[in-house]
Scaffold this active site. Structure first.
Site, mmCIF file in Angstrom:
data_model
loop_
_atom_site.group_PDB
_atom_site.id
_atom_site.type_symbol
_atom_site.label_atom_id
_atom_site.label_comp_id
_atom_site.label_asym_id
_atom_site.label_seq_id
_atom_site.Cartn_x
_atom_site.Cartn_y
_atom_site.Cartn_z
ATOM 1 N N GLY A 278 11.696 4.773 -3.888
ATOM 2 C CA GLY A 278 12.209 5.118 -2.562
ATOM 3 C C GLY A 278 12.577 6.572 -2.354
ATOM 4 N N GLU A 320 10.893 3.694 -10.148
ATOM 5 C CA GLU A 320 9.586 3.275 -9.630
ATOM 6 C C GLU A 320 9.141 4.109 -8.437
ATOM 7 O OE1 GLU A 320 10.019 -1.445 -10.606
ATOM 8 O OE2 GLU A 320 10.928 -0.744 -8.748
ATOM 9 N N PRO A 321 8.899 5.387 -8.645
ATOM 10 C CA PRO A 321 8.468 6.201 -7.507
ATOM 11 C C PRO A 321 7.015 5.905 -7.134
ATOM 12 C CG PRO A 321 8.395 7.498 -9.511
ATOM 13 C CD PRO A 321 8.971 6.153 -9.897
ATOM 14 N N GLY A 322 6.742 5.744 -5.860
ATOM 15 C CA GLY A 322 5.364 5.599 -5.388
ATOM 16 C C GLY A 322 5.042 6.816 -4.537
ATOM 17 N N ARG A 360 1.461 4.103 9.714
ATOM 18 C CA ARG A 360 2.895 4.343 9.515
ATOM 19 C C ARG A 360 3.613 4.822 10.776
ATOM 20 N NH1 ARG A 360 4.845 7.735 6.640
ATOM 21 N NH2 ARG A 360 6.703 6.584 6.052
ATOM 22 N N CYS A 391 -7.870 0.666 20.443
ATOM 23 C CA CYS A 391 -7.544 0.114 21.746
ATOM 24 C C CYS A 391 -6.074 -0.290 21.837
ATOM 25 C CB CYS A 391 -8.443 -1.075 22.026
ATOM 26 S SG CYS A 391 -10.164 -0.622 21.909
ATOM 27 N N GLU A 392 -5.197 0.658 21.588
ATOM 28 C CA GLU A 392 -3.751 0.425 21.650
ATOM 29 C C GLU A 392 -3.140 1.736 22.104
ATOM 30 O OE1 GLU A 392 -1.689 -2.152 20.566
ATOM 31 O OE2 GLU A 392 -3.432 -3.400 20.121
ATOM 32 N N TYR A 421 0.804 4.906 1.319
ATOM 33 C CA TYR A 421 0.887 3.923 2.402
ATOM 34 C C TYR A 421 -0.020 4.237 3.583
ATOM 35 C CZ TYR A 421 4.859 2.828 -0.500
ATOM 36 O OH TYR A 421 5.645 2.539 -1.583
HETATM 37 C C1 LIG Z 1 7.966 -0.039 -2.522
HETATM 38 C C2 LIG Z 1 8.661 -0.139 -3.791
HETATM 39 C C3 LIG Z 1 8.749 0.975 -4.617
HETATM 40 C C4 LIG Z 1 8.192 2.322 -4.254
HETATM 41 O O1 LIG Z 1 8.760 2.866 -3.101
HETATM 42 P P1 LIG Z 1 8.444 4.395 -2.740
HETATM 43 O O2 LIG Z 1 9.156 4.587 -1.442
HETATM 44 O O3 LIG Z 1 6.959 4.495 -2.578
HETATM 45 O O4 LIG Z 1 8.943 5.231 -3.843
HETATM 46 C C5 LIG Z 1 9.370 0.836 -5.842
HETATM 47 N N1 LIG Z 1 9.886 -0.361 -6.237
HETATM 48 C C6 LIG Z 1 9.804 -1.459 -5.460
HETATM 49 C C7 LIG Z 1 10.384 -2.726 -5.953
HETATM 50 C C8 LIG Z 1 9.209 -1.389 -4.214
HETATM 51 O O5 LIG Z 1 9.159 -2.473 -3.454
#
Ligand SMILES: *Cc1c(COP(=O)(O)O)cnc(C)c1O
Length: 463
Positions: A278, A320-322, A360, A391-392, A421
């Site tokens: 997050g 858990e960085p995405g 998003r 079409c939105e 995302y």
């Molecule tokens: C979505 C999610 C993440 C990654 O979130 P980011 O905002 O991309 O860093 C990590 N852990 C869990 C459990 C998630 O659902």
């Protein structure tokens, strides 16, 4: 009134509908390094390049719309997270942000682990050679087949999300003659979004098991009693696009007090704590994200302090960085189509993609930046809304931004920070063909996910 004579700038703010724009940037040709991938620069001739290749050449070779990911930048960010957390912690990249086999290989090379939350993500990870014990399986409604597969291949951990799942995973593990390592996902009563967080007693959402009312403690009791499970830790994920560490601080404090309660009741110290992902990135110049080493330092200090206070050994931390890894490393390249100036309001700039490649903005009211990248311009700034071809009327890519007033059909514009995302949430709405992802590195460009074709669409249509 003509656009160039009356650019819809802030001096018309009193008649403009509400928006997030401030003043136009001093130089529309400048590229803020905060929002663009590391190797993005504007060359002498005014054309923007990434990984040493000009976008005009990329557009010619790969078409538009397309996502371009800066491989060197991706690897550098992955490495920065890995290095910041050192050997006493684990970094799990959240695959849902964007996953492909090339991405899995890069993560593997850089020593990261991987989060998946579906059978499809798991299959992608395994097919690219990610060792199963470095994979964590998430989700609030994993199917029996997904659970069985995950246990059979030997995923490192399954994150349990409900009371039913505790029993289901235990039974399946037992039937396979295995003991599965698991964490329990708790909701700590902290909701964090972007610049603020709210601490609440209850969280009204589908994920996890509430700490409040002793629910989480009961889940731990049940998990510890089942032979098929080896409970190794507690998991918490508090939100997304977070800049403020205060939410993590409250979450860590509450998770550690659960660990202390577990020690007191059961005489066991769980060895792991996962604080989720997050962490925010810069979508516009107004965002100020933290560096991985600052985040690592803050989180480990919080956990160490709380554990000392509770007289617990410090557990192994994972994060858990995405978005924070992949988000800033890519941009979407579009070709400008129709341009519609609305007097006294703004100019609508249509591009050849839209909500099918970036949902998003429509989904979360997300903010993005945009720049003219195929040339420079000295024209005055005009307030634009970049919209797609769907079409939105909610098909908006960039809600409020400034582009030069001489923008014309055929120009290339790019939206930075679309690595997370966007492709992973892309759809075929209006039978759009989902764009390719092209990795660019050191003068070379290589398709890692190809563009869909009409044949791909028709292959699924078997009626
Ligand atoms: C979505 C999610 C993440 C990654 O979130 P980011 O905002 O991309 O860093 C990590 N852990 C869990 C459990 C998630 O659902």
């Amino acid at each position: 009134m003509s656009r160039s004579a009356h650019p819809a700038g802030p001096r018309h703010a009193d008649v403009l509908p509400e928006g997030h724009y401030t003043a136009p940037p001093a130089d529309l040709n400048a590229l803020d390094p905060k929002v663009w991938a590391h190797t993005v620069t504007r060359d002498q001739d005014g054309v923007v390049s990434v990984g040493g290749i000009e976008v005009t050449r990329l557009a010619e070779e790969f078409g538009t719309p397309a996502y371009f990911v800066d491989e060197a930048d991706f690897r550098a960010r992955a490495r920065a997270w890995r290095t910041a957390f050192g050997h006493d912690a684990d970094v799990f990249y959240a695959g849902k942000a964007f996953l492909s086999r090339a991405i899995v290989r890069w993560l593997h090379d850089e020593g990261l682990n991987l989060d998946v939350c579906s059978g499809g993500e798991l299959a992608t990870a395994l097919s690219a050679g990610m060792p199963a014990d470095r994979i964590a399986f998430h989700g609030n409604n994993k199917s029996e087949v997904e659970i069985r597969t995950a246990i059979e291949v030997g995923v490192g951990r399954i994150v349990l999300d409900s009371f039913q799942e505790i029993v289901r995973v235990a039974h399946i593990a037992q039937s396979l003659g295995k003991r599965q390592r698991v964490q329990i996902r708790v909701t700590v009563g902290v909701e964090a979004h972007t610049h603020e967080f709210i601490a609440t007693a209850h969280e009204d959402q589908k994920f996890g098991i509430a700490l409040a009312d002793g629910q989480a403690a009961e889940a731990v009791r049940r998990a510890l009693a089942l032979d098929g499970l080896e409970l190794v830790g507690i998991h918490s994920h508090i939100g997304s696009q977070i800049f403020d560490m205060a939410g993590f601080e409250v979450a860590a404090r509450r998770v550690v007090s659960l660990l202390a309660a577990i020690r007191d009741e059961h005489g066991v110290e769980l060895p792991e704590i996962d604080l989720g992902g997050g962490l925010g990135i810069a979508y516009t110049s107004d965002d100020d994200p933290r560096e991985p080493h600052e985040i690592a330092k803050a989180l480990s200090e919080i956990v160490t302090r709380e554990c000392e206070a509770a007289k617990l050994g410090t557990p192994r931390i994972s994060v858990e960085p995405g978005r924070a890894i992949v988000g800033p490393t890519a941009f979407t390249l579009y070709e400008v189509g129709t341009i519609k100036p609305l007097d006294g309001l703004r100019t609508y700039v249509s591009v050849d993609g839209g909500m099918s490649d970036n949902i998003r903005t429509a989904l979360y009211d997300a903010e993005y930046s945009v720049a003219l990248v195929s040339r420079t311009s000295d024209a005055e700034p005009m307030l634009v809304r970049v919209v797609g071809k769907h079409c939105e009327s909610g098909d908006i890519v960039v809600k409020d931004a400034f582009l030069p007033a001489d923008l014309a059909a055929g120009d290339l514009i790019a939206v930075p920070a679309t690595g997370a995302y966007c492709r992973s949430m892309a759809s075929n709405y209006n039978h759009a063909l989902r764009p390719p992802v092209v990795a660019v590195n050191d003068g070379e460009a290589r398709v890692i996910v190809r563009r869909e074709t009409e044949e791909d669409l028709l292959r699924l249509d078997v009626g």
